[in-house]
Motif scaffolding. Structure first.
Motif, PDB file in Angstrom:
ATOM      1  N   TYR A   1       2.223   1.809  -3.332  1.00  0.00           N
ATOM      2  CA  TYR A   1       1.066   2.313  -4.398  1.00  0.00           C
ATOM      3  C   TYR A   1       0.780   3.793  -4.047  1.00  0.00           C
ATOM      4  CZ  TYR A   1      -3.034   2.824  -7.188  1.00  0.00           C
ATOM      5  OH  TYR A   1      -3.931   3.412  -8.161  1.00  0.00           O
TER       6      TYR A   1
ATOM      7  N   LYS B   1       0.848  -1.257  -0.022  1.00  0.00           N
ATOM      8  CA  LYS B   1       0.183   0.051  -0.050  1.00  0.00           C
ATOM      9  C   LYS B   1       1.004   1.218  -0.017  1.00  0.00           C
ATOM     10  CE  LYS B   1      -4.311  -1.777   1.868  1.00  0.00           C
ATOM     11  NZ  LYS B   1      -5.250  -1.257   3.060  1.00  0.00           N
TER      12      LYS B   1
ATOM     13  N   THR C   1       2.845  -6.599  -9.542  1.00  0.00           N
ATOM     14  CA  THR C   1       3.010  -6.961  -8.136  1.00  0.00           C
ATOM     15  C   THR C   1       2.128  -8.516  -7.710  1.00  0.00           C
ATOM     16  OG1 THR C   1       0.992  -5.726  -6.926  1.00  0.00           O
ATOM     17  CG2 THR C   1       3.311  -4.726  -7.071  1.00  0.00           C
TER      18      THR C   1
ATOM     19  N   PRO D   1      -4.283  -2.778  -5.495  1.00  0.00           N
ATOM     20  CA  PRO D   1      -4.024  -1.722  -4.215  1.00  0.00           C
ATOM     21  C   PRO D   1      -5.406  -1.438  -3.470  1.00  0.00           C
ATOM     22  CG  PRO D   1      -4.371  -0.950  -6.238  1.00  0.00           C
ATOM     23  CD  PRO D   1      -4.499  -2.428  -6.436  1.00  0.00           C
TER      24      PRO D   1
ATOM     25  N   PHE E   1      -0.669  -1.835 -11.426  1.00  0.00           N
ATOM     26  CA  PHE E   1       0.060  -2.170 -10.375  1.00  0.00           C
ATOM     27  C   PHE E   1      -0.124  -3.905  -9.838  1.00  0.00           C
ATOM     28  CE2 PHE E   1       0.021  -2.606  -5.612  1.00  0.00           C
ATOM     29  CZ  PHE E   1       1.277  -2.121  -5.377  1.00  0.00           C
TER      30      PHE E   1
ATOM     31  N   ALA F   1      -4.458   1.099 -10.951  1.00  0.00           N
ATOM     32  CA  ALA F   1      -4.494  -0.043  -9.867  1.00  0.00           C
ATOM     33  C   ALA F   1      -4.402  -1.387 -10.691  1.00  0.00           C
ATOM     34  CB  ALA F   1      -5.905  -0.002  -9.509  1.00  0.00           C
TER      35      ALA F   1
END
Length: 90
Positions: free
Chosen positions: A9, A6, A84, A88, A80, A77
């Motif tokens: 992000y 978090k 990952t 997020p 991301f 998002a």
């Protein structure tokens, strides 16, 4: 998602919000110019415009900003998540 992810992000989301503001401002300027035939939209403090004109301009600007921000945040998002494996917002 972990607290570390978090935190990673957070700057991405901030940049996305800044980009959304710039993009929506440019889009609104073009939309207003085409629809109203004027270069600048009326603001609340300009006495030469009627209340209705000011409110319509504000509503259109708000709608464009909300849609642009949602689209850019969603794209960030998703990117991301691809990098990952974590969403997020979870």
């Amino acid at each position: 998602m972990s607290a570390g992810a978090k935190a990673v992000y957070r700057p991405i989301g901030l940049v996305g919000s800044l980009v959304a503001g710039a993009v929506s401002s440019a889009v609104f300027g073009q939309v207003w110019k085409r629809v109203a035939g004027e270069g600048d939209a009326p603001s609340a403090m300009q006495s030469e415009y009627r209340m209705r004109e000011v409110l319509v301009a504000a509503a259109v600007q708000g709608a464009i900003f909300a849609v642009t921000k949602a689209a850019i945040n969603r794209a960030g998002a998703r990117g991301f998540t691809k990098l990952t494996g974590s969403w997020p917002g979870d």
